[in-house]
Write a protein that holds these residues in place. Sequence first.
Motif, PDB file in Angstrom:
ATOM      1  N   ARG A   1     -26.468  19.676 -29.348  1.00  0.00           N
ATOM      2  CA  ARG A   1     -26.100  20.459 -28.177  1.00  0.00           C
ATOM      3  C   ARG A   1     -24.726  20.044 -27.678  1.00  0.00           C
ATOM      4  N   TYR A   2     -23.962  21.020 -27.311  1.00  0.00           N
ATOM      5  CA  TYR A   2     -22.652  20.757 -26.730  1.00  0.00           C
ATOM      6  C   TYR A   2     -22.789  19.847 -25.513  1.00  0.00           C
ATOM      7  N   GLU A   3     -23.793  20.114 -24.694  1.00  0.00           N
ATOM      8  CA  GLU A   3     -23.992  19.327 -23.482  1.00  0.00           C
ATOM      9  C   GLU A   3     -24.231  17.855 -23.795  1.00  0.00           C
TER      10      GLU A   3
ATOM     11  N   GLY B   1     -21.541  27.567 -35.249  1.00  0.00           N
ATOM     12  CA  GLY B   1     -21.622  27.714 -33.804  1.00  0.00           C
ATOM     13  C   GLY B   1     -21.031  29.025 -33.360  1.00  0.00           C
TER      14      GLY B   1
ATOM     15  N   SER C   1     -18.319  27.575 -28.234  1.00  0.00           N
ATOM     16  CA  SER C   1     -19.450  26.644 -28.083  1.00  0.00           C
ATOM     17  C   SER C   1     -19.047  25.195 -28.285  1.00  0.00           C
ATOM     18  N   GLY C   2     -17.746  24.926 -28.420  1.00  0.00           N
ATOM     19  CA  GLY C   2     -17.283  23.562 -28.622  1.00  0.00           C
ATOM     20  C   GLY C   2     -17.066  23.192 -30.068  1.00  0.00           C
ATOM     21  N   THR C   3     -17.065  24.184 -30.966  1.00  0.00           N
ATOM     22  CA  THR C   3     -16.936  23.868 -32.383  1.00  0.00           C
ATOM     23  C   THR C   3     -15.559  23.312 -32.735  1.00  0.00           C
TER      24      THR C   3
ATOM     25  N   ARG D   1     -24.471  25.700 -27.518  1.00  0.00           N
ATOM     26  CA  ARG D   1     -24.093  25.538 -26.100  1.00  0.00           C
ATOM     27  C   ARG D   1     -24.837  26.584 -25.272  1.00  0.00           C
TER      28      ARG D   1
ATOM     29  N   LEU E   1     -23.778  23.536 -33.779  1.00  0.00           N
ATOM     30  CA  LEU E   1     -23.523  23.140 -32.397  1.00  0.00           C
ATOM     31  C   LEU E   1     -23.922  24.289 -31.473  1.00  0.00           C
TER      32      LEU E   1
END
Length: 315
Positions: free
Chosen positions: A191-193, A12, A16-18, A134, A132
């Motif tokens: 997806r992060y979302e 990611g 990005s939320g990894t 985002r 992942l």
Amino acid sequence: MPSSNRPVIVLGVRRSGTTLLRVILDRNPALAIPDESYFVPQLARRHPAPVDPDAFTDDLARLPSLLEWGLEPAAVRSRLRPGMTTGAAIAAVFEAYAAERGKQRWGDKTPLYMQHLGLLERLFPDALYVHLIRDGRDAALSFLSVPPGVVTEGWGHPRDARGFACQWATEIRAARRLGARAGPDRYTELRYESLVADPAGELRRVCAFAGLDYGDEMLDYVGRTDSARKAHQQRLNEPPRTGVRDWRSEMNPGERRRFEAVAGRLLDELGYETASRSTSRARLASYRLRTAAWRRVAASLQRSRRWERRHPPLQ
């Protein structure tokens, strides 16, 4: 090799939320994923096969990551054998970390390696990849808010939304090309979302892909991770939630247009709302040239004696 025995590498772009995904996966009783390693390219450049166990162990004592993980080089040395491949020797570091935590499998999450995907493929040919993704505009807002000094600033370091768009588009396309080569048995995207909207549902899917048993305890990470002590990781002090960043209200129109002028086409391909479907080939090419030059300089340094002088033994 069955998926239940393979390492799991989280891919990611930065912010990005990894880290969120790493913390959650690390709570699985079978899988250990430490904080970012950073050392894989360094060790790969300094120790081509066949690996000398003593020289390799000497370098391990110079790595801040191992010190931060609480992992003694001696714990890795016992796993090294003369004639090992570079990948096997580096994997031994992660295996030792996992074993000290009573776990059978290891993983990694280091966004820097989005620039070294070919190396990961060569070193760990059986690895599973969880990518992942985002919305790049939200990731840009997060990245540009990180205090100076937290991220190593190379020649391609983003200074604005347009610069981050170059990194975001380049790295995501590179990871998706890796996925096309690896195939659906070894590469998956989320997806992060979707992860923050339905964490249990998305984690069940990731666990099924990776050959892991899902458990609700994986989401019980609040107050149980050292990563939350870092100033730029304070979101780990709360459960996953949507709306942490919103480019629609937080990004000014000029920055949004400049981001989309570089990466609008990729945003559209990924299904994100965008007013532009542009791709600035010239800016992307310039970014790739600058970052490739930076990696060549870093590689030259890491192979030299200067690297040893700059990295005295820490353990």
